[in-house]
Enzyme design. Structure first.
Site, PDB file in Angstrom:
ATOM      1  N   TYR A   1       0.798  -1.235   0.000  1.00 20.96           N
ATOM      2  CA  TYR A   1       0.000   0.000   0.000  1.00 20.96           C
ATOM      3  C   TYR A   1       0.831   1.285   0.000  1.00 20.96           C
ATOM      4  CZ  TYR A   1      -3.593  -3.404   1.247  1.00 20.96           C
ATOM      5  OH  TYR A   1      -4.432  -4.491   1.250  1.00 20.96           O
TER       6      TYR A   1
ATOM      7  N   ASN B   1     -13.307   2.931  -1.197  1.00 19.16           N
ATOM      8  CA  ASN B   1     -12.407   1.813  -0.926  1.00 19.16           C
ATOM      9  C   ASN B   1     -12.897   1.195   0.379  1.00 19.16           C
ATOM     10  OD1 ASN B   1     -10.433  -0.052  -0.429  1.00 19.16           O
ATOM     11  ND2 ASN B   1      -8.707   1.347  -0.729  1.00 19.16           N
TER      12      ASN B   1
ATOM     13  N   HIS C   1     -15.207  -7.645   0.313  1.00 17.23           N
ATOM     14  CA  HIS C   1     -15.292  -9.066  -0.016  1.00 17.23           C
ATOM     15  C   HIS C   1     -16.449  -9.785   0.658  1.00 17.23           C
ATOM     16  CE1 HIS C   1     -11.463  -8.017  -1.671  1.00 17.23           C
ATOM     17  NE2 HIS C   1     -10.910  -7.806  -0.473  1.00 17.23           N
TER      18      HIS C   1
ATOM     19  N   ASP D   1     -25.983  -3.270   0.056  1.00 13.64           N
ATOM     20  CA  ASP D   1     -27.363  -2.788   0.071  1.00 13.64           C
ATOM     21  C   ASP D   1     -27.431  -1.278   0.274  1.00 13.64           C
ATOM     22  OD1 ASP D   1     -28.300  -5.332  -0.385  1.00 13.64           O
ATOM     23  OD2 ASP D   1     -29.024  -5.671   1.664  1.00 13.64           O
TER      24      ASP D   1
ATOM     25  N   HIS E   1      -9.575   0.064  -5.279  1.00 14.03           N
ATOM     26  CA  HIS E   1      -8.564  -0.646  -4.488  1.00 14.03           C
ATOM     27  C   HIS E   1      -7.201  -0.128  -4.902  1.00 14.03           C
ATOM     28  CE1 HIS E   1     -11.650  -3.308  -3.107  1.00 14.03           C
ATOM     29  NE2 HIS E   1     -12.036  -3.435  -4.362  1.00 14.03           N
TER      30      HIS E   1
ATOM     31  N   SER F   1      -4.355  -1.782  -4.327  1.00 10.89           N
ATOM     32  CA  SER F   1      -3.625  -2.935  -4.868  1.00 10.89           C
ATOM     33  C   SER F   1      -4.444  -3.596  -5.974  1.00 10.89           C
ATOM     34  CB  SER F   1      -3.355  -3.946  -3.750  1.00 10.89           C
ATOM     35  OG  SER F   1      -4.579  -4.486  -3.257  1.00 10.89           O
TER      36      SER F   1
ATOM     37  N   ARG G   1      -9.599 -12.187  -2.142  1.00 10.95           N
ATOM     38  CA  ARG G   1      -9.697 -10.793  -2.580  1.00 10.95           C
ATOM     39  C   ARG G   1     -10.249 -10.672  -4.001  1.00 10.95           C
ATOM     40  NH1 ARG G   1      -6.778  -8.120   1.520  1.00 10.95           N
ATOM     41  NH2 ARG G   1      -5.092  -9.431   2.310  1.00 10.95           N
TER      42      ARG G   1
HETATM   43  C1  DQA Z   1      -7.767  -2.942  -0.528  1.00 14.74           C
HETATM   44  C2  DQA Z   1      -7.742  -4.429  -0.894  1.00 14.74           C
HETATM   45  C3  DQA Z   1      -8.507  -5.245   0.120  1.00 14.74           C
HETATM   46  O1  DQA Z   1      -8.474  -6.625  -0.236  1.00 14.74           O
HETATM   47  C4  DQA Z   1      -7.878  -5.090   1.501  1.00 14.74           C
HETATM   48  O2  DQA Z   1      -8.623  -5.814   2.446  1.00 14.74           O
HETATM   49  C5  DQA Z   1      -7.681  -3.679   1.892  1.00 14.74           C
HETATM   50  C6  DQA Z   1      -7.278  -2.702   0.887  1.00 14.74           C
HETATM   51  C7  DQA Z   1      -6.893  -2.090  -1.473  1.00 14.74           C
HETATM   52  O3  DQA Z   1      -7.009  -0.871  -1.435  1.00 14.74           O
HETATM   53  O4  DQA Z   1      -6.084  -2.637  -2.232  1.00 14.74           O
HETATM   54  O5  DQA Z   1      -7.788  -3.333   3.067  1.00 14.74           O
HETATM   55  O6  DQA Z   1      -9.108  -2.475  -0.646  1.00 14.74           O
END
Ligand code: DQA
Length: 139
Positions: free
Chosen positions: A22, A72, A78, A85, A98, A100, A109
């Protein structure tokens, strides 16, 4: 335009957690970059580690004249049917973000329960994922 950037669970730890994934910039740093990039626009920022609070913030956006929400949801992405909703219950368009590339990571993920009710999904561009997502509302 008026944008609302919502970050979910653990995103407050950005810059301090899993730096290889990140990056080293904090959420405040990232939000400052976003504000600078969209200097002509109004940018609102919200972060919560609590699922219900994110739902409440989404509901409130419907009455605030927000043009687009950049969300985000972190790991809530997930499995949170509640956030799914909440997105479906408002007319404001939401782009899922996201930092990543979730599809290049662990299997759990790869699934998102919110994508189907979002306008689109941006993943894998680090902090720039937020900017790309907001830019999509200007196309
Ligand atoms: C995330 C990806 C998610 O799988 C993870 O749980 C995060 C960050 C991302 O910004 O890449 O907390 O949302």
């Amino acid at each position: 335009m008026k944008f609302l950037f919502i970050n979910g669970v653990n995103l407050n730890m950005t810059g301090r957690r899993e730096k290889g994934v990140y990056g080293t910039r904090t959420l405040s740093d990232i939000n400052a970059d976003i504000s600078a990039h969209f200097a002509e626009d109004e940018c609102l920022f919200y972060q919560s580690n609590l699922e219900g609070e994110i739902c409440t913030r989404l509901h409130a956006a419907a009455d605030e004249g927000v043009d687009g929400i950049i969300l985000n949801a972190g790991a809530f992405t997930h499995y949170s049917y509640a956030i799914r909703d909440a997105i479906a219950s408002i007319d404001v368009p939401v782009v899922e973000v996201h930092m990543s590339n979730v599809h290049a990571r662990e299997e759990f993920r790869h699934a998102s329960v919110i994508s189907a009710v979002c306008r689109g999904v941006i993943a894998g561009f680090g902090k720039d994922s937020y900017i790309l997502a907001a830019q999509s509302f200007k196309l």
